[in-house]
Design a protein around this motif. Structure first.
Motif, mmCIF file in Angstrom:
data_model
loop_
_atom_site.group_PDB
_atom_site.id
_atom_site.type_symbol
_atom_site.label_atom_id
_atom_site.label_comp_id
_atom_site.label_asym_id
_atom_site.label_seq_id
_atom_site.Cartn_x
_atom_site.Cartn_y
_atom_site.Cartn_z
ATOM 1 N N PRO A 82 3.416 -34.038 112.927
ATOM 2 C CA PRO A 82 4.338 -34.904 114.026
ATOM 3 C C PRO A 82 4.610 -33.463 115.092
ATOM 4 C CG PRO A 82 5.496 -34.367 111.226
ATOM 5 C CD PRO A 82 3.902 -33.224 111.834
ATOM 6 N N SER A 83 4.467 -32.858 115.931
ATOM 7 C CA SER A 83 3.998 -31.564 116.969
ATOM 8 C C SER A 83 4.140 -32.826 117.986
ATOM 9 C CB SER A 83 2.492 -30.679 116.609
ATOM 10 O OG SER A 83 3.348 -29.852 115.476
ATOM 11 N N ASN A 84 4.384 -31.237 119.329
ATOM 12 C CA ASN A 84 4.404 -32.241 120.517
ATOM 13 C C ASN A 84 3.577 -32.182 120.543
ATOM 14 O OD1 ASN A 84 4.225 -32.470 122.824
ATOM 15 N ND2 ASN A 84 6.231 -31.411 123.141
ATOM 16 N N GLY A 100 5.125 -25.355 116.602
ATOM 17 C CA GLY A 100 5.765 -24.872 115.648
ATOM 18 C C GLY A 100 6.901 -25.481 114.891
ATOM 19 N N VAL A 101 7.675 -26.095 114.917
ATOM 20 C CA VAL A 101 8.779 -26.097 114.178
ATOM 21 C C VAL A 101 8.429 -27.949 113.788
ATOM 22 C CG1 VAL A 101 11.196 -27.335 113.453
ATOM 23 C CG2 VAL A 101 10.905 -25.509 115.755
ATOM 24 N N GLY A 102 7.677 -28.519 114.373
ATOM 25 C CA GLY A 102 6.843 -30.063 113.748
ATOM 26 C C GLY A 102 5.896 -29.797 112.957
ATOM 27 N N GLY A 103 4.768 -29.095 112.963
ATOM 28 C CA GLY A 103 4.118 -28.043 112.381
ATOM 29 C C GLY A 103 4.472 -27.317 111.094
ATOM 30 N N VAL A 121 12.572 -36.037 117.153
ATOM 31 C CA VAL A 121 13.399 -35.890 116.652
ATOM 32 C C VAL A 121 14.304 -33.825 117.216
ATOM 33 C CG1 VAL A 121 14.110 -33.871 114.281
ATOM 34 C CG2 VAL A 121 12.743 -35.592 114.486
ATOM 35 N N LYS A 122 12.989 -32.841 117.964
ATOM 36 C CA LYS A 122 13.787 -32.658 118.572
ATOM 37 C C LYS A 122 12.605 -32.046 119.619
ATOM 38 C CE LYS A 122 15.103 -27.157 117.288
ATOM 39 N NZ LYS A 122 14.893 -26.179 116.644
ATOM 40 N N LYS A 159 7.075 -27.823 109.357
ATOM 41 C CA LYS A 159 8.097 -28.739 108.644
ATOM 42 C C LYS A 159 7.033 -28.835 107.145
ATOM 43 C CE LYS A 159 11.910 -30.247 110.932
ATOM 44 N NZ LYS A 159 13.000 -31.787 110.373
ATOM 45 N N MET A 168 12.441 -35.110 108.396
ATOM 46 C CA MET A 168 12.075 -33.946 107.575
ATOM 47 C C MET A 168 12.826 -33.504 106.917
ATOM 48 S SD MET A 168 7.811 -33.042 107.353
ATOM 49 C CE MET A 168 7.691 -33.490 109.167
ATOM 50 N N SER A 221 3.546 -39.344 112.935
ATOM 51 C CA SER A 221 4.752 -39.150 114.774
ATOM 52 C C SER A 221 5.439 -38.222 114.175
ATOM 53 C CB SER A 221 4.734 -40.811 115.138
ATOM 54 O OG SER A 221 5.544 -41.114 115.833
ATOM 55 N N PRO A 222 5.322 -37.468 115.819
ATOM 56 C CA PRO A 222 6.698 -36.940 116.252
ATOM 57 C C PRO A 222 8.085 -37.712 116.781
ATOM 58 C CG PRO A 222 5.359 -36.511 117.468
ATOM 59 C CD PRO A 222 4.379 -36.993 116.580
ATOM 60 N N ILE A 241 9.777 -40.499 108.178
ATOM 61 C CA ILE A 241 9.206 -39.158 107.943
ATOM 62 C C ILE A 241 9.664 -37.965 108.859
ATOM 63 C CG2 ILE A 241 7.074 -40.852 108.412
ATOM 64 C CD1 ILE A 241 7.548 -40.377 111.899
ATOM 65 N N SER A 251 1.821 -29.158 122.173
ATOM 66 C CA SER A 251 0.894 -28.138 120.698
ATOM 67 C C SER A 251 -0.219 -28.362 119.779
ATOM 68 C CB SER A 251 2.290 -28.792 119.765
ATOM 69 O OG SER A 251 3.977 -28.057 119.547
#
Ligand code: GDP
Ligand code: CA
Length: 310
Positions: A192-194, A9-12, A231-232, A14, A289, A223-224, A287, A198
Motif C-alpha cells: 500500500p505505497s504511493n 517507503g513507509v507504507g511499503g 493514511v499519510k 509496514k 496497520m 490499497s493505500p 488494512i 513509489s
C-alpha cells in the motif's frame, strides 16, 4: 512460500514488516530508488533506508523514517559552515550515507551495497533494488520542476502536482536479482505505497512489467486508500491533481493488468463494483496497520489469498 513485495517507503515497510513476521514466508522486497538524491556530496536513498531501518527495528516509529534515538550534530556543523539544508539527516543516518557513497564511488553496484547494508543491520528479508541505474522522480508544479525531495520535504507537498517524470527510466536496466525475485515468486504483493511516486517508477523500469506478466505467481495489491483518504502523505492530492480517481478504485485502475486482486478496507466495500469494472477482484480486510499485530494479520490474509485464489 516465496513472496516478493514491491514497496515504497513507509507504507511499503509496514507491509514488509508484516510479511517478514510470518514464519513460512521467504521475503524479497524490491524497493524504490526514484526518491534518491545527493546531499552534502552523499547519496541518500530514503525509501530503501526506510525498509532497512524498519525491518531491522531501528526505525523512528513516531516519524516512520530515520533512526530512533537520533541526534543532529553533524547537521549542526554543516549549518554553522553555511552548508545546512532543509533535508534533516541524523548522525546515525549520516554513517550509512557515508558508507553507501564511498562504495558507489568505488564503482560497486548499488544493489550489492543495499544487500550488504541490510545484512549488516540484521535484516533477514532480501532488500533488492529494481535497477542499479539512476532513476529520479521530478515533479512539475506551478513553480516549475522540482526534485522529488524538494517537493516532498522542502515544500512539504504543498504545491499542486501538474506532471511527474522519472528521469533516466528509459535507459534504466532492471537488476538480475529483481527479475529473479519476480520470476521465482509464489506470490507477488504490491504494497500500500504511493502508486504514482513509489510503485510507478518501479513498474516502469523497462523489463519489470514484462517479468510480472511472465510470472505465474498470484499477484495482489493492497490499497493505500482507506475511505477515500490516504493514511499519510500526498497520494490522494497528487492523484486528484492529475485528474485520477483518488480512492481505492483509482488504485485498481492503475494496477489492472498487473495484479488480479486488490485488498481494500471494509469501509470501501461500496467501491467493489467500480473495482471489478477495472478488471480487479476486490477483497475486504482491515488494512490500517497500527502495530505489529495489525501488520502480521494483514500479511497473513494477503498470503492466504495467494494460496487459495478466489
Ligand atoms: P513513502 O515512500 O514513505 O511515502 O511511503 P509509501 O509510498 O511506501 O507509502 C505511502 C502510502 O502508504 C500512503 O499513501 C499511505 O496511505 C499508505 N499507508 C501508510 N500506512 C498505511 C496503513 O497502515 N495501511 C494502508 N493500507 N496504507 C498505509
Ligand atoms: Ca518515498
Amino acid at each position: 512460500h516465496k513472496v516478493t513485495l514491491l514497496a515504497g517507503g513507509v507504507g511499503g515497510a509496514k507491509m514488509a514488516e508484516g510479511l517478514a513476521a510470518l514464519p513460512d514466508v521467504e521475503l524479497s522486497v524490491i524497493g524504490n530508488v526514484a526518491d534518491d538524491d545527493e546531499f552534502h556530496g552523499l547519496w541518500v536513498s530514503p525509501d530503501i533506508d526506510t525498509l532497512t531501518y524498519s525491518l531491522a527495528d531501528v526505525i523512528d516509529r513516531n516519524q516512520g523514517w530515520g533512526v530512533a534515538d537520533e541526534s543532529h550534530r553533524a547537521l549542526d556543523t554543516l549549518t554553522k559552515l553555511g552548508a545546512g539544508t532543509w533535508m534533516s539527516l541524523g548522525d546515525r543516518d549520516f554513517g550509512l550515507h557515508i558508507h553507501r557513497t564511498m562504495r558507489r564511488l568505488k564503482g560497486e553496484r548499488p544493489s550489492v551495497i543495499a544487500r550488504d547494508v541490510a545484512r549488516a543491520f540484521g535484516v533477514t528479508a532480501e532488500i533488492l533494488l529494481p535497477t542499479d541505474d539512476r532513476v529520479q522522480t521530478r515533479v512539475r508544479t506551478d513553480a516549475g520542476w522540482l526534485s522529488f525531495q524538494e517537493y516532498f520535504v522542502r515544500e512539504r507537498c504543498a504545491p499542486d502536482v501538474r506532471e511527474l517524470a522519472f528521469d533516466g527510466i528509459e535507459q534504466a536496466r532492471p537488476t538480475p536479482e529483481a527479475l529473479a525475485a519476480i520470476a521465482g515468486a509464489d506470490l507477488i504483493v504490491i504494497a500500500p505505497s504511493n502508486p504514482l511516486v513509489s510503485i510507478a517508477p518501479l513498474l516502469e523500469i523497462p523489463g519489470i512489467k514484462a517479468a510480472l506478466r511472465a510470472s505465474s505467481a498470484f499477484k495482489v495489491a493492497v490499497s493505500p486508500f482507506i475511505a477515500g483518504k490516504v493514511v499519510k502523505g500526498p497520494a490522494d492530492r497528487m492523484m486528484a491533481a492529475l485528474g485520477l480517481r483518488a480512492d481505492a478504485a483509482g488504485v485498481a485502475e492503475r494496477y489492472a493488468g498487473i495484479a488480479q486482486t486488490l485488498v481494500i478496507d471494509h469501509q470501501d466495500e461500496g467501491l467493489g463494483d467500480d473495482i471489478r469494472a477495472f478488471g480487479m477482484t476486490p477483497i475486504c480486510a482491515h488494512i490500517l496497520m497500527r502495530d505489529k499485530a495489525d501488520k502480521a494479520r494483514l500479511a497473513r490474509e494477503v498470503v492466504e489469498l495467494g494460496l487459495a485464489p478466489t
